[in-house]
Design a protein around this motif. Structure first.
Motif, mmCIF file in Angstrom:
data_model
loop_
_atom_site.group_PDB
_atom_site.id
_atom_site.type_symbol
_atom_site.label_atom_id
_atom_site.label_comp_id
_atom_site.label_asym_id
_atom_site.label_seq_id
_atom_site.Cartn_x
_atom_site.Cartn_y
_atom_site.Cartn_z
ATOM 1 N N LYS A 18 0.984 -1.376 -0.113
ATOM 2 C CA LYS A 18 0.113 -0.055 -0.048
ATOM 3 C C LYS A 18 1.032 1.141 0.164
ATOM 4 O O LYS A 18 0.540 2.241 -0.824
ATOM 5 N N LEU A 19 1.761 1.172 0.871
ATOM 6 C CA LEU A 19 2.558 2.155 1.093
ATOM 7 C C LEU A 19 3.597 2.645 -0.396
ATOM 8 O O LEU A 19 3.653 3.736 -0.670
ATOM 9 N N GLU A 22 1.239 3.987 -2.868
ATOM 10 C CA GLU A 22 0.942 5.526 -2.521
ATOM 11 C C GLU A 22 2.209 6.203 -3.218
ATOM 12 O O GLU A 22 2.060 7.475 -3.895
ATOM 13 N N LYS A 23 3.587 5.963 -2.772
ATOM 14 C CA LYS A 23 4.692 6.604 -3.145
ATOM 15 C C LYS A 23 5.004 6.703 -4.571
ATOM 16 O O LYS A 23 5.377 7.727 -5.150
ATOM 17 N N GLY A 25 2.500 6.399 -7.066
ATOM 18 C CA GLY A 25 1.379 6.520 -7.834
ATOM 19 C C GLY A 25 0.901 5.205 -8.640
ATOM 20 O O GLY A 25 0.440 5.581 -9.629
ATOM 21 N N ARG A 28 -2.456 -0.676 -6.800
ATOM 22 C CA ARG A 28 -2.041 -1.820 -6.083
ATOM 23 C C ARG A 28 -3.020 -3.079 -6.312
ATOM 24 O O ARG A 28 -4.102 -2.689 -6.250
#
Length: 160
Positions: A18-19, A22-23, A25, A28
């Motif tokens: 997930k992280l 997010e980082k 773009g 997932r």
């Protein structure tokens, strides 16, 4: 690009993926969430789950998306995935905290089946596969693990 995060139950696969997504773009993909197999049986249905994942990930990458995916991968699952994915830019990571940490409370409640599954994964080599990059996350925060993976990907991509 496809980044695949593997590891035992309670190794941090979902949180880390997930992280990273997010980082970067990226999209997932949690294989457990996208697979649709009625009465899923671990002893026989994993190849079909991997096939469904390949189709889903290929659809995303064929449409220009980067993908961060997570699932417990055995050697045969890795071979099926790596040969079935159309994007040649593939990275595989296994999160492998030491067994005692994997068996500890890391922010999720676990049942007895999950504890036994962790022991099984460590006994059968899930935490020490012959593919990809293994990261001992025993003394690392999720943020540190995610940053390490991103740095590794950037180095590999820039050197290619």
């Amino acid at each position: 690009m496809v980044v695949f995060i593997s590891g035992s139950v309670n190794s941090g696969k979902s949180t880390t993926s997930k992280l990273i997504a997010e980082k970067l773009g990226a999209e997932r993909v949690d294989v457990d969430e996208i697979v649709s197999i009625p009465n899923f049986d671990l002893s026989k249905d994993i190849p079909e789950a991997i096939q469904q994942s390949i189709k889903h990930i290929n659809n995303l990458t064929d449409n220009g998306k980067n993908v961060i995916a997570n699932y417990v991968l055995r050697q045969q699952d890795y071979e099926q995935l790596s040969s079935g994915l159309t994007d040649p830019n593939q990275h595989y990571f296994t999160l492998a905290p030491n067994l005692q940490i994997a068996l500890s409370n890391r922010g999720r409640g676990m049942n007895s089946w999950e504890y036994e599954r962790i022991k099984y994964h460590y006994d059968t080599g899930i935490a020490n596969p012959k593919f990809g990059t293994i990261i001992d996350t025993s003394n690392m925060s999720i943020e540190t693990v995610a940053n390490k993976i991103i740095l590794y990907i950037n180095k590999k991509t820039n050197s290619a």
